[in-house]
Structures are given as structure tokens and as C-alpha cells.
Design an enzyme around this catalytic site. Structure first.
Site, PDB file in Angstrom:
ATOM      1  N   HIS A 228       0.825  -1.213   0.000  1.00  0.00           N
ATOM      2  CA  HIS A 228       0.000   0.000   0.000  1.00  0.00           C
ATOM      3  C   HIS A 228       0.856   1.259   0.000  1.00  0.00           C
ATOM      4  O   HIS A 228       1.860   1.345   0.717  1.00  0.00           O
ATOM      5  CB  HIS A 228      -0.914   0.006   1.229  1.00  0.00           C
ATOM      6  CG  HIS A 228      -1.725   1.249   1.389  1.00  0.00           C
ATOM      7  ND1 HIS A 228      -2.727   1.598   0.509  1.00  0.00           N
ATOM      8  CD2 HIS A 228      -1.675   2.238   2.324  1.00  0.00           C
ATOM      9  CE1 HIS A 228      -3.271   2.740   0.912  1.00  0.00           C
ATOM     10  NE2 HIS A 228      -2.642   3.151   1.996  1.00  0.00           N
ATOM     11  N   SER A 229       0.473   2.242  -0.817  1.00  0.00           N
ATOM     12  CA  SER A 229       1.076   3.572  -0.823  1.00  0.00           C
ATOM     13  C   SER A 229       2.596   3.509  -1.004  1.00  0.00           C
ATOM     14  O   SER A 229       3.095   3.034  -2.014  1.00  0.00           O
ATOM     15  CB  SER A 229       0.693   4.312   0.463  1.00  0.00           C
ATOM     16  OG  SER A 229       1.004   5.669   0.402  1.00  0.00           O
TER      17      SER A 229
END
Length: 352
Positions: A228-229
Site C-alpha cells: 500500500h502507498s
């Protein structure tokens, strides 16, 4: 002095300089004098003035917040959601308050994971089929005292080349952190020093460490990543550093609102080709889940996570991610299906 007043000072000086620059020699001398004056203005000192101390509670109750029965953070008196701008025109104070509250919430989430989800927080190695990395915890800060001796995480028995590479990396990370810290926390009432975790001084190092010491030694036939991210950026760095190993070990990668950039990270052609066939990025979007989303980078397909909220992209896209992993696992064991799957991925990317 408030930010609005500081802005007014700058605006006035800028207008005066613009007017002076249109004049003759005498005016140029005045311009030089004004530039000299500007160079002596310490913006940090101006911003500190009238800014309240950066001291915050260490409990949710102290912040006058609590989680309701739906798990939502609400003010205990007004019932309103969290408000970032608690004090107008004091962005850095608000940011520091936000971070202090975030630390408390982090501990609260850990407690929920242990109490409600029956998870056990242990030091690596975890010994489970699922490894949850913690790439954001790279150091602890301790108050520097007169008798404090700077501790080093570098072992004297490490090769000189490895120490040099780590030193360079730490300096770059420290430079970025110091620049940000100077903006958000100008007061620095207590001088702190970071104690870095050995071989885990940044998110990229953490992932490579876990890969080298745990993932590569696992007996799993299929290894999947959910990144994620910033985790997506760390994964691309892992590929750059361990390309052959990653290709042999990893079956598929699900990115969720990843901030990686194959150009800035200088990922080679073979890495970009592998990502096109084995990765998919579920991004924040108003479109329905799995709808193709246009991409400017030739790395991997991008589809909607079914939400515009960055922090919900992993949760919202989980059903599609597991389906993606299942198909990738089946394709790995079927050469014909694998070829069709790769062709399907390329067509999707070309359509994007």
C-alpha cells in the site's frame, strides 16, 4: 506573529522591490538594501512567535476524543469527527497535534489487534504464513543529554562497502526528515537524537531485510505481496536490488494506491515488463471496483479500488486482490493458462 501578518510583510516587501527594480541606479541601491534586509529575516523565528508550546496529552481522553460503538473517532463533547485545524493559522502546531494523536491511535489499534483479533505481537521472525511488515518504524528518538554519547547502529565487523552504503542512505533519509521537521516543528524545545534500527533505517531497507532473512527462506510455493502507498515504492526498490530472486519467488503483487515511479526509481526494462505481467495497482477512484484507470506510466495495469479514500483502497479491493492471486497461482501451474493470462494483462495495459 500570525501567518497572515507574515504573508503581508512578504507581499509588501515584494511590491516595494518590484517598484524599485523599475527605477534607476539609486533605486537599484535601495533594492540591494532590501535584499540584504530579507536575507536577515529568520522566518522560523517569526513563525515561532506567539506559537503555543508543542506539548500534547498522551491519552485519547486527554485529547477529548474516543471511539464510538461503530469504531469512529469522535469528540466526547460535540460528537464531531476529528478536526485538523484546531487553531487557525497554526499549521505546524496543528500538524504536531495530529501526529501526537496518531501515535496514541496506533497503540490503540495494536491493542485491538491483540485483544479482538487474537493476534500476538512478537519480534521477527513471526513464524506464520502471513508476514505483516512494519516499514515505518525505522528508529526511536531519545532526548539528547550532555553526557549522551551518540550510539551507532553500524557494527565494526561490517564490510567497509556496506557501512559506506548505509551511511550514505542514512544521510539522505536524515536530510529529508530534517527538512520536513524544520517546517513542522520549528521550536525543538528538546534536542532529540535518532537511534536507527540496524539494517532497517528506512522502509526500503526494512523490506530488503525481511526479504533476505525471512521470505527467501520460506517454503511457500507461492509468494504474494500486498503493498500500500509507499509500500509500492519499497517493492520496486526491492526488485531493483533483488530482481532475479523476486522473479523466481514472487507469483503476483497487488499494489493499492501505490506511489512508486518506475522512471524516478530508474527501474530497468526487464523489471517494467515483469510488473506489467505480474502486478496490478488498485487506485483511489470514483469508478466502480476493477474499472480500468488511465495510466501515464508503462509499468502495470491500474484499476479502481472502488473508493476515493486513499486509506481504504486496500480494504475495498481485497475481494479482487484475492481473485487476482488465485488466478495468478493457477496460471503458474498451467503454462498455457499462464501465457493467456500474460496476454490478457498486456491487452488491458495497451487499452489503458
Amino acid at each position: 506573529m500570525s501567518i497572515s501578518i507574515i504573508s503581508l510583510i512578504w507581499l509588501t516587501l515584494w511590491i516595494n522591490m518590484a517598484q524599485l527594480q523599475q527605477g534607476g541606479p539609486d533605486e537599484k541601491e535601495k533594492t540591494t538594501a532590501l535584499k540584504d534586509l530579507l536575507s536577515r529575516i529568520d522566518l522560523d523565528e517569526l513563525m515561532k512567535k506567539d506559537e503555543p508550546p508543542l506539548e500534547f496529552p498522551d491519552t485519547l481522553e486527554g485529547f477529548e476524543y474516543a471511539f464510538n460503538e461503530k469504531g469512529q473517532l469522535r469528540h466526547i463533547t460535540t460528537g464531531e469527527p476529528f478536526v485538523f485545524n484546531a487553531r487557525e493559522d497554526l499549521h505546524r502546531w496543528n500538524q504536531k497535534r495530529y501526529e501526537a494523536l496518531g501515535e496514541i491511535i496506533t497503540k490503540y489499534v495494536y491493542e485491538l489487534l491483540e485483544k479482538d483479533c487474537k493476534l500476538k505481537k512478537i519480534s521477527l521472525p513471526e513464524g506464520y504464513g502471513v508476514i505483516v511488515l512494519n516499514p515505518n518504524e525505522n528508529y526511536i528518538e531519545v532526548e539528547k543529554t550532555k553526557s549522551q554519547v551518540q550510539l551507532s547502529s553500524d557494527g565494526s565487523d561490517e564490510p567497509a562497502e556496506k557501512r559506506e552504503r548505509k551511511d550514505k542512505n542514512f544521510k539522505e533519509v536524515k536530510k529529508r526528515r530534517d527538512f520536513y521537521e524544520k517546517y513542522r516543528n520549528p521550536q525543538k524545545e528538546k534536542e532529540m537524537i535518532p537511534l536507527y534500527i540496524r539494517d532497517n533505517g528506512c522502509p526500503e531497507e526494512h523490506l530488503i531485510y525481511v526479504w533476505d532473512h525471512f521470505i527467501t527462506h520460506s517454503a511457500a510455493e507461492n509468494t504474494f505481496f500486498v503493498a500500500h502507498s509507499y509500500g509500492g515504492l519499497a517493492f520496486v526498490e526491492l526488485m531493483i536490488q533483488r530482481e532475479a530472486d523476486v522473479k523466481n519467488k514472487v507469483t503476483a503483487v497487488a499494489l493499492t494506491d501505490s506511489v512508486h515511479n518506475v522512471w524516478h526509481q530508474e527501474a530497468g526494462k526487464t523489471i517494467r515488463e515483469w510488473m506489467r505481467e505480474n502486478c496490478c495497482n488498485w487506485v483511489s477512484s470514483s469508478e466502480p471496483l476493477d474499472t480500468s484507470v488511465e495510466s501515464m506510466l508503462p509499468d502495470c495495469p491500474r484499476v479502481s479500488a472502488g473508493t476515493e479514500r486513499h486509506e481504504l483502497t486496500s480494504w475495498k479491493s481485497l475481494p479482487s486482490i484475492f481473485k487476482f492471486f488465485t488466478e495468478a497461482s493457477e496460471a503458474k501451474n498451467s503454462p498455457l493458462k499462464a501465457a493467456l493470462t500474460r496476454r490478457s494483462h498486456r491487452i488491458k495495459h495497451e487499452e489503458i
